[in-house]
Design a protein around this motif. Structure first.
Motif, PDB file in Angstrom:
ATOM      1  N   SER A 293       0.636  -1.344  -0.031  1.00  0.00           N
ATOM      2  CA  SER A 293       0.005  -0.077   0.313  1.00  0.00           C
ATOM      3  C   SER A 293       0.414   1.268  -0.023  1.00  0.00           C
ATOM      4  O   SER A 293       1.823   1.105   0.833  1.00  0.00           O
ATOM      5  CB  SER A 293      -0.964   0.357   1.106  1.00  0.00           C
ATOM      6  OG  SER A 293       0.056   0.149   2.158  1.00  0.00           O
ATOM      7  N   ASP A 294       0.853   2.133  -0.551  1.00  0.00           N
ATOM      8  CA  ASP A 294       1.224   3.081  -0.914  1.00  0.00           C
ATOM      9  C   ASP A 294       1.519   4.395  -0.060  1.00  0.00           C
ATOM     10  O   ASP A 294       0.380   4.749  -0.212  1.00  0.00           O
ATOM     11  CB  ASP A 294       0.991   3.979  -2.661  1.00  0.00           C
ATOM     12  CG  ASP A 294       1.630   4.944  -2.752  1.00  0.00           C
ATOM     13  OD1 ASP A 294       2.827   5.359  -2.111  1.00  0.00           O
ATOM     14  OD2 ASP A 294       2.015   4.849  -4.122  1.00  0.00           O
ATOM     15  N   ILE A 295       2.125   4.630   0.775  1.00  0.00           N
ATOM     16  CA  ILE A 295       2.160   5.830   1.929  1.00  0.00           C
ATOM     17  C   ILE A 295       1.975   7.022   0.850  1.00  0.00           C
ATOM     18  O   ILE A 295       0.770   7.675   2.095  1.00  0.00           O
ATOM     19  CB  ILE A 295       3.493   5.602   2.724  1.00  0.00           C
ATOM     20  CG1 ILE A 295       3.420   3.667   3.468  1.00  0.00           C
ATOM     21  CG2 ILE A 295       3.405   6.806   3.675  1.00  0.00           C
ATOM     22  CD1 ILE A 295       4.907   4.303   3.566  1.00  0.00           C
ATOM     23  N   SER A 296       2.994   6.997   0.068  1.00  0.00           N
ATOM     24  CA  SER A 296       2.294   8.095   0.483  1.00  0.00           C
ATOM     25  C   SER A 296       1.408   9.032  -0.326  1.00  0.00           C
ATOM     26  O   SER A 296       0.728   9.840  -0.634  1.00  0.00           O
ATOM     27  CB  SER A 296       3.450   8.655  -1.567  1.00  0.00           C
ATOM     28  OG  SER A 296       3.132   9.450  -2.412  1.00  0.00           O
ATOM     29  N   GLU A 297       0.000   8.011  -1.400  1.00  0.00           N
ATOM     30  CA  GLU A 297      -1.136   8.228  -1.962  1.00  0.00           C
ATOM     31  C   GLU A 297      -1.997   8.377  -0.549  1.00  0.00           C
ATOM     32  O   GLU A 297      -2.690   9.405  -0.364  1.00  0.00           O
ATOM     33  CB  GLU A 297      -1.829   6.863  -2.716  1.00  0.00           C
ATOM     34  CG  GLU A 297      -1.886   7.807  -4.074  1.00  0.00           C
ATOM     35  CD  GLU A 297      -1.417   6.627  -4.863  1.00  0.00           C
ATOM     36  OE1 GLU A 297      -2.991   5.745  -4.669  1.00  0.00           O
ATOM     37  OE2 GLU A 297      -0.662   6.372  -5.891  1.00  0.00           O
ATOM     38  N   ARG A 298      -1.965   7.646   0.724  1.00  0.00           N
ATOM     39  CA  ARG A 298      -2.809   8.015   1.590  1.00  0.00           C
ATOM     40  C   ARG A 298      -2.496   9.193   2.465  1.00  0.00           C
ATOM     41  O   ARG A 298      -3.488   9.789   2.773  1.00  0.00           O
ATOM     42  CB  ARG A 298      -2.102   6.690   2.649  1.00  0.00           C
ATOM     43  CG  ARG A 298      -3.166   5.464   2.292  1.00  0.00           C
ATOM     44  CD  ARG A 298      -3.289   3.576   3.838  1.00  0.00           C
ATOM     45  NE  ARG A 298      -1.722   3.827   4.161  1.00  0.00           N
ATOM     46  CZ  ARG A 298      -0.844   2.799   4.542  1.00  0.00           C
ATOM     47  NH1 ARG A 298      -1.836   3.167   5.530  1.00  0.00           N
ATOM     48  NH2 ARG A 298       0.368   2.391   4.311  1.00  0.00           N
ATOM     49  N   LEU A 299      -0.713   9.836   2.337  1.00  0.00           N
ATOM     50  CA  LEU A 299      -0.373  10.974   3.179  1.00  0.00           C
ATOM     51  C   LEU A 299      -1.272  12.049   2.099  1.00  0.00           C
ATOM     52  O   LEU A 299      -2.156  12.853   2.344  1.00  0.00           O
ATOM     53  CB  LEU A 299       0.933  10.765   2.635  1.00  0.00           C
ATOM     54  CG  LEU A 299       1.597  12.362   3.689  1.00  0.00           C
ATOM     55  CD1 LEU A 299       1.251  11.880   5.518  1.00  0.00           C
ATOM     56  CD2 LEU A 299       2.840  12.045   3.664  1.00  0.00           C
TER      57      LEU A 299
END
Lengths: 715, 73
Positions: A293-299
């Motif tokens: 899961s992409d941290i960047s996208e969640r952020l």
């Protein structure tokens, strides 16, 4: 290729250009390769930042040029133009490149390779540095480096620049490739036989009239046929060698022939290159199905959330400003007292008189005036650098674009303008991220309307003295309301000015656009941000500092001469009353001119001395009223202003309307020599700072006049 | 036909054609936005404009006025 090769000495020299798309970690690669052996300067005659560095590896001295990030060899901005000129034009005046190292983001190879294939056509030895291999792996990408090397026909070196991985291999690669001609030729622009035939007249013409080799001429021919944008660039740059009209005719003919063959020439270059890239990457890169899961996208979901996003943005900037205002104060006071101590020391060493006064009130004060800006500039650059490094800045631009569009600007201008609320100098230096020259210029021209921290002491003094106590509906005090209105007035005038400049300044003709990459969020590098901050500050001190120092000495002269009229008191400079000096006389001469604004000669002197920095107004008034050490909070100074009377009428000299007129003047007028100096530096001409002084001061005059006269009619 | 501007967040489409050919559109093509390229509409900015798309594995923002010139399937 490499002149030092023929020299018998074993030491060789190589010049390497580092290129790549923005946000690929190119700067990290540069930093890792060169360590601290780097410097920042400017390209001759332009304000594009030039970063160079060096390293030595197995008896070879390598000079590295970090070119501005670009997506394609068709330039979109001044930065792009310089980069592409250094790379492609063998007769460019800046540098002859031996090797090109292209830094690509391994986790985003597809688009990165577009520039690579363009650059390979130049015909110089190329190395592909695949940066952020760790990120690619985490994203589930399996990149077959040998496959890439074979397909592309260039050396491929995987690196993780931030962790210093693969950097020695890259150094070795550069040295190994040094001086060798690139023998492997791959044709990325594979076109049909008939397309090739149509290209020939254009290719031949380019071959005869430029310094380029055959491959690059073919590449250029396709580029020119593809898009008029590329031809525009050609006309400006190489008109000496080429007949633009003749070339355009050849291109027109070729386009017609292609149309007859039913071949779409429009952007053929992009189509052909991406087709090749897609096919090649299909062979060399596999994507695993399990994507963490992409941290960047969640952020990003939080940081650009429709409600939370703007709130977080405001909170971050409030925190930065709070830090700057409260902590920059401390070193600023050190600098102040340091300069004071230095003055005392000079007073002991130099006998009283002209020289002592020049050294203390001219030179030391001037150096102080330069240095006192530094804490704020350093702090702001540090925070902005960190935010830029994380990728948050592009989100700010993304969120605020809609707001800025009303003034004809884009989201990219938000940060420079916001920074200008602290100080216009770092704000104006931050306009380098605005790629479009016209938009950048407009941002520079309106930045000083943002009320900076130097205006605050003046606001506080005048509001404290003249704005009555009381509040609107018991909620907001008149004082607070006035202060808020001053900030809003600056913003409003900035917006209107931006709109007017947008309509009047000649630009590239390119419509305002906001096509911008939103890079993934990344952890910032404190060390390099700090290094860059110091470099920028050094540029400010050396370049703008000279002008500031010179102006301070002129101001010293105006405020110290002529010496007080031969009363046997010649030696005592400090006691020359300011109203008898040139500055005082100017103030008095100015009086008829500023009378319509409600100002008298005392304010006139303050307006002159404010040129050193706006807050100097406060100490000037204190000097005039013979109040030692009074500051903006001083009750004495406020009292002195309020109770000063007109010697002829006996009525109070300054009314609330004088006060409002003065406040409006301070919001709008161009009074800061440091800003003028930095605009001169950033626009590389005296034309724009001159325009700024003229239009801002005219606006200020008219606005103050209006305010004062409304007041007079009002009663 | 629908345009990139009509997509909803999370929706995927394939670019069909451009309705304009100017410098800005040429730039988009250099960035890899062209006929046949799949795009994901990620989201729009808090004020509704500009929009964010995912193309060729990276994110790009553009204004709705430009998105309206890109037809999709």
């Amino acid at each position: 290729m490499n002149p030092s090769e023929n020299v018998s000495s074993p030491r060789r020299g190589l010049t390497v250009a580092l290129v790549g798309n923005p946000n690929t970690g190119k700067t990290s690669v540069f930093n890792s390769l060169t360590g601290l052996h780097q410097k920042v300067g400017n390209y001759p005659g332009v304000t594009v930042e030039k970063k160079t560095g060096s390293f030595t590896f197995s008896d070879t001295d390598v000079e590295l040029i970090d070119l501005p990030g670009l997506y394609s060899l068709v330039p979109k901005s001044l930065d792009d133009k310089i980069a592409s000129d250094i790379l492609t034009n063998p007769k460019n005046k800046i540098s002859v490149i031996d090797i090109i190292v292209l830094v690509a983001d391994a986790s985003n190879l597809n688009r990165n390779l577009y520039l690579l294939t363009q650059i390979m056509d130049i015909g110089k030895p190329v190395i592909l540095a695949l940066n952020m291999m760790d990120v690619a792996k985490r994203n589930g990408l399996k990149i077959d480096v040998d496959c890439l090397q074979a397909e592309l026909g260039v050396m491929v070196v995987p690196v993780v620049a931030k962790k210093n991985k693969g950097i020695d291999e890259l150094r070795r690669g550069i040295v190994a490739l040094g001086g060798k001609q690139d023998t492997l030729k791959t044709r990325h622009l594979q076109v049909e036989e008939e397309f090739s035939r149509v290209l020939e007249p254009v290719c031949d013409y380019l071959k005869e009239n430029t310094y380029y080799n055959e491959d690059y001429c073919r590449s250029l021919a396709i580029r020119f046929i593809s898009s008029d944008d590329a031809i525009k660039y050609l006309e400006g740059e190489w008109s000496r060698n080429l007949d633009g009209a003749r070339l355009k005719k050849l291109i027109g003919t070729a386009r017609k022939e292609l149309e007859a063959l039913d071949i779409n020439w429009h952007m053929a270059e992009a189509r052909l290159r991406y087709k090749w890239i897609d096919r090649m990457l299909g062979r060399c890169v596999t994507r695993s199905d399990i994507i963490s899961s992409d941290i960047s996208e969640r952020l990003d979901k939080i940081l650009t959330h429709s409600v939370l996003g703007p709130l977080i943005f405001l909170a971050i900037f409030a925190a930065i400003f709070q830090t700057i205002f409260s902590y920059a104060e401390v070193p600023m006071n050190w600098i102040d007292s340091g300069m004071h101590e230095l003055g005392l020391l000079a007073a002991r060493l130099i006998p009283p008189g002209l020289l002592q006064s020049l050294v203390i009130d001219g030179v030391i004060a001037g150096v102080g005036a330069v240095l006192v800006f530094l804490p704020q500039i350093l702090a702001l650059f540090f925070f902005l650098g960190i935010l830029e490094d994380t990728g948050y800045m592009s989100r700010v631009a993304f969120m605020m674009d809609r707001v800025m569009r009303g003034a004809g600007l884009s989201g990219r201008s938000v940060i420079p303008l916001l920074s200008s609320f602290a100080c216009a100098i770092p704000g104006i230096m931050a306009t380098r991220t605005v790629h479009d020259w016209k938009e950048r210029l407009i941002t520079i021209l309106i930045a000083p309307f943002m009320s900076c921290s130097a205006r605050l002491p003046v606001y506080v003094l005048i509001i404290g003295a003249f704005i009555p106590a009381g509040s609107v509906f018991g909620v907001i005090s008149y004082s607070a309301l006035t202060l808020l209105s001053l900030y809003l007035l600056g913003i409003l005038v900035a917006a209107v000015s931006a709109y007017v400049f947008k309509k009047t300044i000649k630009g590239t003709g390119r419509p305002s656009s906001f096509v911008m990459e939103l890079p993934p969020y990344r952890r910032p590098s404190l060390r390099w941000t700090a290094l860059q901050m110091v470099e920028r500050a050094r540029l400010f001190v050396t370049d703008a500092g000279k002008i500031i120092l010179a102006v301070t000495i002129v101001l010293w002269f105006l405020a110290s001469f002529p010496r007080s009229g031969g009363q046997g008191d010649d030696n005592d400079f400090a006691k020359t009353p300011i109203e008898q000096t040139y500055a005082g006389r100017f103030g008095k001469t100015l009086e008829p001119l500023i009378k319509p604004l409600g100002f008298d000669w005392k304010i006139g002197i303050g307006l002159i001395t404010s040129f050193a920095a706006r807050e100097v107004m406060v100490s000037t008034l204190a000097t005039i009223y013979n109040l030692e050490d009074a500051d903006e909070g001083s009750v004495d100074l406020r009292q002195a202003l309020v109770s000063d009377t007109d010697p002829q009428t006996g009525k109070p000299l300054y009314t609330i309307w004088t006060a409002l007129s003065l406040l409006v003047y301070y919001v709008l007028a161009m009074q800061c020599m440091a800003t003028v100096a930095i605009v001169r530096r950033e626009t590389n001409s005296w034309r724009w700072p001159a325009l700024m002084i003229f239009y801002m001061t005219t606006l200020a005059y008219l606005a103050s006049f209006t305010v004062y006269h409304i007041g007079k009619i009002w009663g | 036909m629908r345009t990139l501007n009509d997509l909803k967040p999370g929706e995927t489409a394939v670019i069909d054609s451009f309705t304009e050919n100017d410098a800005d559109m040429d730039y988009l093509m250099e960035l890899g936005v062209m006929e046949g390229t799949p795009v994901v509409f990620v989201k729009s900015a808090p004020l509704g404009d500009p929009i964010e798309i995912d193309v060729r594995g990276y994110h790009l923002s553009l204004r709705r006025s430009r998105a309206r010139c890109i037809r999709v399937n």
